[in-house]
Design an enzyme around this catalytic site. Structure first.
Site, PDB file in Angstrom:
ATOM      1  N   SER A 152     -13.146   1.368  10.258  1.00  0.00           N
ATOM      2  CA  SER A 152     -12.398   1.505   9.007  1.00  0.00           C
ATOM      3  C   SER A 152     -13.044   0.724   7.874  1.00  0.00           C
ATOM      4  O   SER A 152     -13.527  -0.402   8.061  1.00  0.00           O
ATOM      5  CB  SER A 152     -10.967   1.011   9.206  1.00  0.00           C
TER       6      SER A 152
ATOM      7  N   LYS B  22      -3.175  -1.750  15.778  1.00  0.00           N
ATOM      8  CA  LYS B  22      -2.717  -0.960  16.923  1.00  0.00           C
ATOM      9  C   LYS B  22      -3.807  -0.842  17.966  1.00  0.00           C
ATOM     10  O   LYS B  22      -4.992  -0.790  17.621  1.00  0.00           O
ATOM     11  CB  LYS B  22      -2.401   0.446  16.465  1.00  0.00           C
TER      12      LYS B  22
ATOM     13  N   GLU C 270       0.830  -1.220   0.000  1.00  0.00           N
ATOM     14  CA  GLU C 270       0.000   0.000   0.000  1.00  0.00           C
ATOM     15  C   GLU C 270       0.856   1.260   0.000  1.00  0.00           C
ATOM     16  O   GLU C 270       2.062   1.211   0.269  1.00  0.00           O
ATOM     17  CB  GLU C 270      -0.929   0.007   1.222  1.00  0.00           C
TER      18      GLU C 270
END
Ligand code: PSU
Ligand code: MN
Length: 305
Positions: A140, A159, A25
């Site tokens: 997300s 995270k 990415e």
């Protein structure tokens, strides 16, 4: 559709020869790390993938095209420019149509990789359900993408700026397998463990590749998370990182950071508060994922034949 996709020569040749390709990415470059470490890391990740028998394809949006594989100059530009948009699923069409620059998130990279016939993707960490998502609905688009696009994401977990429990529940609802690579629990990016068990443990890349092949042979649409813990010697102290994340979250709330700015803000804060130690860990875990991801890609390609 082909008119929107440009393959770098190295990637085109690899596809033609049936060589394994690994997608990478570009949000991690433009919005996840500072210059020049971002570009250095991106280049080294590409080299690690080559050294482990696969061909890297860093994905980004440029000149009205989905670029599958970037040149050295393009990598540098994405690392340096401040006018690169963070591109997730919703942003792709507009950015391509208006010929703007876009750095693809996990979600957008999965979409572009699948369009190019690439099923293995290496990154640092995925997005997920944020803390408080039950009221903010900040979840997300990466999770929705994992539910529907046939690309496996090799990462170091997620995270703990996120709610890892909610993230695991969401993935379960969507039927996305979370496979622990040589681990029984979900790694928390900077640290090797969390309190959340993975769905399955795989101790070798053959098991991972065979599971992916079987999933897609069965037309079980969607991706998979391959969670690969940060190497022990590069992991951060749990208490230190927890405190830093709490501080970062508080500041984000006070400043009313919202939408797509939340994740980059938190990443930047964590880096600032750890005096760069988190960046070092971040870089090392991506290298480690590149090794494992390339090996999975080699194995997966061999099984396809
Ligand atoms: N997590 C990281 N580093 C990152 C990202 C997430 O540790 O660079 C980036 C990835 O590109 C991911 C995106 O897809 O942030 C998720 O953003 P959001 O939470 O806005 O969906
Ligand atoms: Mn969000």
């Amino acid at each position: 559709m082909k008119q929107y996709i440009t393959l770098a020569e190295e990637v085109r040749a690899a596809k033609e020869q049936g060589k394994p390709v690994v997608a990478l990415e570009s949000t991690i470059i433009s919005h996840g790390m500072p210059y020049p470490q971002n570009v250095e890391t991106a280049r080294k990740v590409e080299q690690i993938i080559r050294d482990n028998g696969a061909v890297p394809a860093t994905i980004a949006i440029l000149d009205g095209q989905i670029k599958i594989g970037l040149s050295d100059d393009e990598l540098e530009m994405f690392g340096k420019s401040s006018d690169v948009a963070k591109a997730s699923r919703r942003d792709l069409a507009y950015l391509i149509a208006t010929k703007k620059k876009g750095a693809t998130t996990v979600a957008a990279t999965m979409i572009c990789a699948e369009l190019a016939g690439i099923n293995i993707f290496v990154t640092g960490g995925i997005g997920g359900a944020h803390r408080g998502a039950e009221t903010t609905m900040d979840i997300s688009a990466d999770l929705e993408e994992l539910a529907q696009t046939n690309v496996a994401v090799i990462c170091a977990g997620a995270k703990s700026i996120l709610d890892l429990g909610l993230t695991m529940e969401y993935l379960e609802t969507k039927g996305v397998p979370v496979i622990g690579y040589q681990t029984d629990v979900l790694p928390a990016f900077y640290t090797r463990t969390s309190q959340f068990p993975v769905n399955f443990r795989a101790d070798d890349v053959e098991t991972v590749a065979a599971t992916l092949k079987t999933k897609w042979d069965l037309n079980l649409k969607g991706g998979a998370v391959i969670a690969n813990p940060i190497p022990e010697e590069h992991a951060m102290d749990e208490k230190t990182i927890t405190d830093v994340i709490e501080t970062a979250l508080k500041e984000a709330e006070e400043k009313h950071i919202a939408g797509k700015d939340v994740t980059p803000f938190l990443l930047g804060k964590v880096k600032e508060l750890t005096g760069g130690k988190s960046l070092e860990s971040n870089i090392e875990l991506v290298y480690n994922n590149a090794v494992v991801g390339a090996k999975i890609a080699v194995q997966f390609e061999a099984m396809k034949k």
